[in-house]
Enzyme design. Structure first.
Site, PDB file in Angstrom:
ATOM      1  CD  GLU A   1       0.547  -1.796   7.831  1.00  0.00           C
ATOM      2  OE1 GLU A   1       0.206  -1.010   8.736  1.00  0.00           O
ATOM      3  OE2 GLU A   1       0.962  -1.424   6.719  1.00  0.00           O
TER       4      GLU A   1
ATOM      5  CG  ASP B   1      -0.398  -0.164   2.505  1.00  0.00           C
ATOM      6  OD1 ASP B   1       0.840  -0.158   2.607  1.00  0.00           O
ATOM      7  OD2 ASP B   1      -1.163  -0.289   3.497  1.00  0.00           O
ATOM      8  CB  SER B   2       4.574   1.729  -0.029  1.00  0.00           C
ATOM      9  OG  SER B   2       4.861   0.559  -0.768  1.00  0.00           O
TER      10      SER B   2
ATOM     11  CG  ASP C   1       0.395  -4.160   1.957  1.00  0.00           C
ATOM     12  OD1 ASP C   1       0.599  -5.095   2.751  1.00  0.00           O
ATOM     13  OD2 ASP C   1       1.156  -3.180   1.850  1.00  0.00           O
TER      14      ASP C   1
ATOM     15  CE  LYS D   1       3.158  -6.076   3.791  1.00  0.00           C
ATOM     16  NZ  LYS D   1       2.609  -4.924   4.516  1.00  0.00           N
TER      17      LYS D   1
ATOM     18  CD  GLU E   1       7.405  -0.490   8.013  1.00  0.00           C
ATOM     19  OE1 GLU E   1       6.376  -1.155   7.770  1.00  0.00           O
ATOM     20  OE2 GLU E   1       7.611   0.637   7.545  1.00  0.00           O
TER      21      GLU E   1
HETATM   22  O1  KIV Z   1       3.562  -1.131   1.670  1.00  0.00           O
HETATM   23  C1  KIV Z   1       4.748  -1.481   1.742  1.00  0.00           C
HETATM   24  O2  KIV Z   1       5.595  -1.163   0.893  1.00  0.00           O
HETATM   25  C2  KIV Z   1       5.149  -2.300   2.887  1.00  0.00           C
HETATM   26  C3  KIV Z   1       6.612  -2.556   3.074  1.00  0.00           C
HETATM   27  C4  KIV Z   1       7.253  -1.349   3.660  1.00  0.00           C
HETATM   28  C5  KIV Z   1       6.878  -3.767   3.871  1.00  0.00           C
HETATM   29  O3  KIV Z   1       4.332  -2.730   3.640  1.00  0.00           O
END
Ligand code: KIV
Length: 260
Positions: free
Chosen positions: A124, A53-54, A92, A122, A178
């Site tokens: 969080e 989600d970055s 994500d 993934k 992280e």
């Molecule tokens: O969204 C992302 O890029 C991440 C990484 C920093 C692990 O979750």
């Protein structure tokens, strides 16, 4: 090319991640958000690609990851899946898609898997999302956990180890750590049967992940201690585009050979 030569060209599975931990082989991961970049990242031999989600920061310029939607994650993940032959593709689940209740989390997880074709998801969080994680696992979807320490809880190894263990016991196949202090990340890694993937968590994790635009030097003004830049694409791209502009302005592009 002076890179790492991959000896096994088979598609990477979540099971292979666990096997890599068992035989002490480090796991390499990078993010990608589009077809072209994912194809390059995959052909360079990365084991896992995270559609993070970055994308919110890197692709859209948002200050946080919070605005990403399920539809947007599906769009990016589908593009990445199209570009990848070997790497495990993990997507994500965006903020707001799994926090309210298990049912909604499972529904969104199924949608992302179905519509993007990615290999795993993934999420969080720790104990507060374990019920939802179990629901997603029960639906047959592999889950990577993601824990990070807030500065206030940096010394709470007890709490942290328990949270990591919860994720492993729930059935996650891997866990991102992280910005966890290196000694804690090493201890957690040694105590878990599943591989840990670190970002800013030192060398003791089972694998590493970086945001692709950061490690290629495309982004500027983001220089955390853990980031190693392997290229300066920002300068290379700016120079190349500057040359193009100049060639257009001076009519040296296109040449006669570049016309039909
Ligand atoms: O969204 C992302 O890029 C991440 C990484 C920093 C692990 O979750």
């Amino acid at each position: 090319m002076t890179g790492y030569l991959v000896s096994d060209s088979r598609k990477v599975t979540t099971h292979r991640f666990i096997e890599m931990k068992q035989r002490g082989e480090k796991i390499s991961m990078l993010t990608s958000y589009d077809f072209t970049t994912a194809g390059i990242v995959d052909s360079a031999g990365v084991d896992g690609i995270l559609v993070g989600d970055s994308a919110s920061n890197v692709m859209v310029g948002n200050a946080t990851t919070l605005p990403m939607t399920v539809d947007q994650m599906i769009y990016h993940a589908r593009a990445v899946v199209h570009g990848v032959k070997r790497a495990l593709v993990v997507c994500d689940m965006p903020f707001g898609s799994y926090q309210s209740d298990r049912k909604e989390g499972v529904r969104n997880a199924v949608r992302i898997m179905k519509e993007s074709g990615c290999d795993a998801l993934k999420l969080e969080g720790g104990a507060e999302i374990i019920d939802t994680v179990k629901g997603i696992l029960d639906a047959g979807i592999p889950v990577m956990g993601h824990l990070g320490l807030t500065p206030q809880s940096i010394n709470k190894f007890g709490t942290y180890a328990v949270r990591a263990k919860d994720e492993a016991e729930a059935g996650c196949f891997s866990l991102v750590l992280e910005k966890v202090p290196a000694t804690l990340a090493s201890k957690v890694t040694a105590n878990l049967p599943i591989p840990t993937i670190g970002i800013g968590a030192g060398a003791g994790t089972d694998g590493q992940i970086l945001v692709v635009a950061d490690m290629l030097g495309m982004t500027k003004g983001f220089s955390p201690k853990f980031l190693r830049r392997y290229a300066d694409l920002n300068t290379i791209m700016t120079d190349a585009i500057g040359h193009y502009v100049s060639d257009v302005k001076t009519s040296s592009f296109p040449s006669a050979d570049e016309a039909y």
